[in-house]
Design an enzyme around this catalytic site. Structure first.
Site, short mmCIF file in Angstrom:
data_model
loop_
_atom_site.label_atom_id
_atom_site.label_comp_id
_atom_site.label_asym_id
_atom_site.label_seq_id
_atom_site.Cartn_x
_atom_site.Cartn_y
_atom_site.Cartn_z
CE1 TYR A 181 72.69 14.47 55.16
CE2 TYR A 181 71.84 13.42 53.20
CZ TYR A 181 71.63 14.18 54.33
OH TYR A 181 70.36 14.63 54.62
CE LYS A 195 72.45 29.60 58.67
NZ LYS A 195 71.30 30.52 58.75
CG ASP A 255 68.26 30.81 57.32
OD1 ASP A 255 68.95 31.02 56.30
OD2 ASP A 255 68.58 31.26 58.44
CG ASP A 268 67.78 14.70 52.07
OD1 ASP A 268 66.78 14.39 51.40
OD2 ASP A 268 68.26 13.97 52.95
CG ASP A 322 61.60 15.39 51.66
OD1 ASP A 322 62.13 14.89 50.64
OD2 ASP A 322 61.29 14.72 52.67
MG MG Z 1 65.25 12.89 51.63
#
Ligand code: MG
Ligand code: NAI
Length: 362
Positions: free
Chosen positions: A145, A198, A231, A255, A259
């Protein structure tokens, strides 16, 4: 006669922004004000609310005032709702407000506890009898980001445009978030940090991430470590979550994983988060993990627990740790008592949850 003690007053900027953000920020404010009232004037909150968000953008062409960051700079903390509404493209609303605040104020550590509440049924069958509680520590200033890249070549005609979106990994950025994660692990019952990587596919940024993790870990020989591909970590959240304590990950990976964590605990509406500038050069920002939930906004049924939990993280940040624990215990009492919003299987309104939390606070 001695003068009454002056209360310690915390100046807080409330930025409810869009959708359920407005409902859950009001909920968190009510809980904090009740807590202050019960503190016999030991502390108080001085709120200033800002109207920024998508409606503001439609009226003014800006997501926040031009001098908004200068204004926010003078607050002890920012209490944020959620930004985003179908009327404005998401990348404009997110970059124009939330990411602008996080990045300019160098809120590089995003702490996102995954907490399982009594009385809330998790979709994870293991949660029935295994105690589960872990924290996702998200690198919040760079990574995927960083906002680096561009779009070009649209002049070649329809179907020919290209876009480059570059992830940025700096050794300093990796090191500071990893040290933060190790320091946090030392305060927890299980002293372990899991690094999410990763590096098999992303051979530059993520290899630097891994090497930094190995180097930093040497300074914390008392803390267990593991390095897990993202993963595989998604699978581990579901299959072996009891093995997690602190999970440190890059901006995008954390992020997504946070969730997943809140969904496993029962709902996105439960998850709290703190965007910290640990050096305290800038105000930190506290917000629920969820977005503006346009599908349920304005109906009085948003789950306020994520926002109230974020208010508790703000109290921790102010050094009011006993008060923060009081708020967390009051949340547990409300959920254990079956006062639940529809997203976690109940019929209570936002206000009824707030009332139940306040009732067990005071
Ligand atoms: Mg989020
Ligand atoms: P969302 O988190 O708003 O909603 C996803 C699902 O979770 C929906 O079904 C919603 O009803 C449910 N949910 C969310 N919060 C809830 C709550 N407090 N109580 C009960 N249920 C809740 O994510 P979505 O739909 O992807 O995004 C909606 C908007 O929010 C978009 O504009 C997006 O850009 C923005 N967004 C903003 C964030 C922020 O400001 N930090 C974070 C994530 C999304």
């Amino acid at each position: 006669m001695s003068a009454p003690a002056t209360p310690r007053t915390f100046k807080i900027a409330a930025v409810p922004a869009d959708g359920v953000g407005r409902e859950v920020v009001a909920a968190g404010q009510a809980v904090l004000d009740a807590l202050a009232k019960a503190s016999a004037d030991a502390f108080a909150f001085d709120w200033t609310e800002f109207p920024w968000g998508c409606d503001y953008y439609l009226k003014t062409g800006r997501m926040m005032d031009e001098d908004g960051l200068d204004v926010l700079q003078n607050f002890d903390a920012i209490y944020f709702g959620a930004v985003g509404w179908p009327s404005v493209p998401d990348h404009i609303s997110l970059w124009g407000l939330r990411l602008k605040i996080c990045q300019t104020f160098d809120q590089w550590a995003n702490v996102r506890p995954v907490h399982f509440h009594p009385g809330i049924t998790s979709p994870l069958r293991k949660a029935d009898d295994t105690p589960l509680d872990w924290v996702v520590v998200r690198e919040n200033s760079e990574g995927e980001y960083a906002g680096l890249g561009g779009r070009n070549l649209s002049g070649r005609g329809p179907g020919n445009e290209v876009a480059v979106q570059t992830a940025l990994f700096t050794e300093q950025g990796c090191e500071r978030i990893m040290r933060f994660a190790f320091d946090l692990a030392r305060t927890r019952p299980r002293q372990k940090v899991s690094s999410v990587t990763k590096s098999n596919a992303q051979q530059y940024g993520m290899v630097l991430w891994d090497e930094t993790f190995t180097r930093v870990a040497k300074d914390y020989p008392d803390v267990e470590t593991e390095s897990v591909l993202v993963d595989a970590m998604a699978a581990k959240f579901v299959l072996k979550p009891e093995d997690l304590s602190v999970v440190v990950a890059s901006n995008l990976n954390a992020d997504i994983l946070s969730d997943l964590g809140s969904a496993l605990a029962g709902s996105l509406g439960l998850a709290a988060s703190a965007n910290l500038n640990p050096e305290r050069r800038f105000p930190s920002m506290f917000e629920p993990v969820h977005g503006s939930a346009p599908d349920i906004a304005g109906q009085g049924k948003a789950n306020p627990i994520g926002a109230i939990g974020s208010a508790a993280l703000m109290l921790d940040h102010f050094g009011l740790t006993a008060e923060a624990d009081r708020v967390r215990k009051a949340i547990e009492a409300a959920t254990a008592g079956g006062v639940l919003t529809p997203d976690v299987g109940g019929t209570a309104s936002t206000q009824q949850v707030v009332d139940a939390v306040i009732d067990s606070l005071v």
